[in-house]
Design a protein around this motif. Structure first.
Motif, PDB file in Angstrom:
ATOM      1  N   LEU A  96      18.779  26.822  11.527  1.00  0.00           N
ATOM      2  CA  LEU A  96      18.720  25.428  11.971  1.00  0.00           C
ATOM      3  C   LEU A  96      17.602  24.673  11.261  1.00  0.00           C
ATOM      4  N   ALA A  97      17.058  25.246  10.198  1.00  0.00           N
ATOM      5  CA  ALA A  97      15.883  24.663   9.549  1.00  0.00           C
ATOM      6  C   ALA A  97      16.130  23.258   9.029  1.00  0.00           C
ATOM      7  N   ALA A  98      17.342  22.952   8.616  1.00  0.00           N
ATOM      8  CA  ALA A  98      17.631  21.630   8.060  1.00  0.00           C
ATOM      9  C   ALA A  98      18.250  20.685   9.089  1.00  0.00           C
ATOM     10  N   ARG A  99      18.422  21.143  10.324  1.00  0.00           N
ATOM     11  CA  ARG A  99      19.074  20.318  11.352  1.00  0.00           C
ATOM     12  C   ARG A  99      18.069  19.358  11.973  1.00  0.00           C
ATOM     13  N   ARG A 100      18.265  18.079  11.741  1.00  0.00           N
ATOM     14  CA  ARG A 100      17.402  17.045  12.301  1.00  0.00           C
ATOM     15  C   ARG A 100      18.096  16.274  13.410  1.00  0.00           C
ATOM     16  N   ASP A 101      19.353  16.642  13.684  1.00  0.00           N
ATOM     17  CA  ASP A 101      20.132  15.918  14.682  1.00  0.00           C
ATOM     18  C   ASP A 101      20.013  16.520  16.077  1.00  0.00           C
ATOM     19  N   LEU A 102      19.365  17.655  16.212  1.00  0.00           N
ATOM     20  CA  LEU A 102      19.260  18.338  17.491  1.00  0.00           C
ATOM     21  C   LEU A 102      17.936  17.996  18.162  1.00  0.00           C
ATOM     22  N   PRO A 103      17.943  17.593  19.413  1.00  0.00           N
ATOM     23  CA  PRO A 103      16.682  17.201  20.064  1.00  0.00           C
ATOM     24  C   PRO A 103      15.795  18.397  20.367  1.00  0.00           C
ATOM     25  N   GLY A 104      14.502  18.227  20.086  1.00  0.00           N
ATOM     26  CA  GLY A 104      13.501  19.188  20.535  1.00  0.00           C
ATOM     27  C   GLY A 104      13.534  20.551  19.892  1.00  0.00           C
ATOM     28  N   VAL A 105      14.178  20.689  18.743  1.00  0.00           N
ATOM     29  CA  VAL A 105      14.272  22.006  18.108  1.00  0.00           C
ATOM     30  C   VAL A 105      13.080  22.225  17.179  1.00  0.00           C
ATOM     31  N   LEU A 106      12.386  23.335  17.394  1.00  0.00           N
ATOM     32  CA  LEU A 106      11.271  23.735  16.550  1.00  0.00           C
ATOM     33  C   LEU A 106      11.641  25.054  15.890  1.00  0.00           C
ATOM     34  N   VAL A 107      11.794  25.043  14.581  1.00  0.00           N
ATOM     35  CA  VAL A 107      12.143  26.238  13.820  1.00  0.00           C
ATOM     36  C   VAL A 107      10.873  26.823  13.215  1.00  0.00           C
ATOM     37  N   VAL A 108      10.635  28.100  13.446  1.00  0.00           N
ATOM     38  CA  VAL A 108       9.429  28.777  12.971  1.00  0.00           C
ATOM     39  C   VAL A 108       9.821  29.726  11.854  1.00  0.00           C
ATOM     40  N   ARG A 109       9.113  29.618  10.730  1.00  0.00           N
ATOM     41  CA  ARG A 109       9.420  30.461   9.566  1.00  0.00           C
ATOM     42  C   ARG A 109       8.149  31.191   9.119  1.00  0.00           C
ATOM     43  N   SER A 110       8.365  32.267   8.347  1.00  0.00           N
ATOM     44  CA  SER A 110       7.260  33.101   7.878  1.00  0.00           C
ATOM     45  C   SER A 110       7.515  33.533   6.449  1.00  0.00           C
ATOM     46  N   LEU A 111       6.440  33.691   5.685  1.00  0.00           N
ATOM     47  CA  LEU A 111       6.539  34.246   4.333  1.00  0.00           C
ATOM     48  C   LEU A 111       6.288  35.749   4.322  1.00  0.00           C
TER      49      LEU A 111
END
Length: 347
Positions: free
Chosen positions: A180-195
């Protein structure tokens, strides 16, 4: 009481082959090591996050004010716990335990949404309480390696709720089909990523979060000045380029092949839980405690499963490695399982 603070690195010891930690490589690739070495020359100056933030934003097609840079995904979970005041936080389990640890440390009420092995550990959005105004889950999920469909995860998003999706292993799946990293249409979504996982950077502590600008600002307000080091910022920028992302995609395809090789050579008495899609697999073995200890004596470290809510001592999480590592492991596991004492031998 489940030990939520236990992690795979606690399984390691000198002389053991590491299948307990889900980092793909022993060290970053040569080109990334060169970037890190060069960044030391800039260490006399305070870190400048602007280039890294711009690179991450461009990689995911988001404005820069929707990007939070952090000292690893674990820091983001602490920031969430500090910045938000949920009436009820729901954590989907079994999963990475640090989000629940952070929420409980901050004094927030937490309910566990327990997925079921007989259903393949798949997400059921209707199992999440309607009144939960903070929901946390992983995708792909650690330790089950299950990839939940994007629409099932998106179904949890709604106004008035923050949905934290831990995508630390998203780039281990070719094409990142459920991200969902590119989804800007969903309310309140926080996507957490790691290297950490793909690039072998566990010791550098580097990650980021993507979400609505107002939410990102609330989290950033909880950070100290200069929370991400200059080398970590250099890694973020370098790993966000098209060339680096293409390399990560190729690595994800390699992992698919390596995982299939491992699974094909496991003994029949070992059950593969769910449908693994990431850089690790969850196994259920008879007499798991004995098997894990015998594997250690044979030189293999695997991750115990009973510190994940919903799992038992018979569950072992095993990192996927190259066939020259995983095939000898499968042979050792076969020998250990076959050597189980008969009922007459058990005191």
């Amino acid at each position: 009481m489940t030990d939520l603070s236990h992690h795979g690195d606690a399984e390691l010891a000198d002389g053991l082959v590491d299948l307990a930690v889900n980092v793909r490589a022993d060290a970053p690739p040569a080109w990334l090591r060169a970037v890190l070495h060069a960044s030391v020359d800039a260490a006399a100056s305070y870190p400048d996050p602007a280039p890294a933030r711009a690179a991450v934003a461009a990689a995911h097609g988001r404005p820069e004010d929707e990007v939070l840079l952090a000292a690893g995904a674990a820091e983001v979970f602490v920031l969430v716990a500090r910045a938000l005041r949920p009436r009820l936080a729901a954590v989907v389990h079994p999963s990475f335990t640090e989000p629940e640890v952070a929420l409980r440390a901050a004094g927030h009420p937490v309910t566990r949404v327990q997925l079921r092995g007989d259903d393949g550990w798949r997400l059921d959005p209707t199992a999440v309480p309607e009144d939960a105004d903070l929901v946390v889950l992983g995708n792909p999920t650690n330790p089950t390696s299950v990839l939940h469909p994007a629409d099932a995860v998106a179904a949890l998003a709604r106004p008035g709720r923050v949905l934290v999706v831990d995508e630390a292993f998203a780039d281990t799946v070719p094409g990142e089909p459920a991200s969902l990293a590119a989804r800007r249409d969903l309310p309140g979504v926080l996507v957490v990523r790691s290297l950490t996982k793909t690039w072998g950077l566990a010791g550098l502590r580097v990650g980021y979060a993507l979400g609505p600008a107002a939410l990102i600002a609330r989290l950033a307000a909880q950070q100290p000045h200069w929370p991400v080091s200059t080398p970590a910022l250099a890694a973020l920028a370098a790993c966000s380029t098209p060339a680096a992302r293409a390399e990560a995609e190729a690595a994800a395809h390699d992992l698919e092949t390596w995982r299939a090789t491992l699974l094909a050579d496991l003994p029949p008495s070992v059950v593969v839980e769910g449908s693994p899609r990431s850089s690790f697999v969850l196994l259920r073995v008879p007499d798991g405690l004995r098997v894990r200890e015998e594997l250690r004596r044979c030189g293999w470290a695997v991750r115990r499963g009973d510190t994940f809510p919903g799992l038992t001592g018979d569950h072992l999480r095993v990192a996927v490695r190259r066939p020259e590592v995983s095939l000898p492991f499968a042979a050792a596991l076969t020998d250990v399982v076959r050597a189980a004492p008969t009922p007459e031998e058990v005191p």
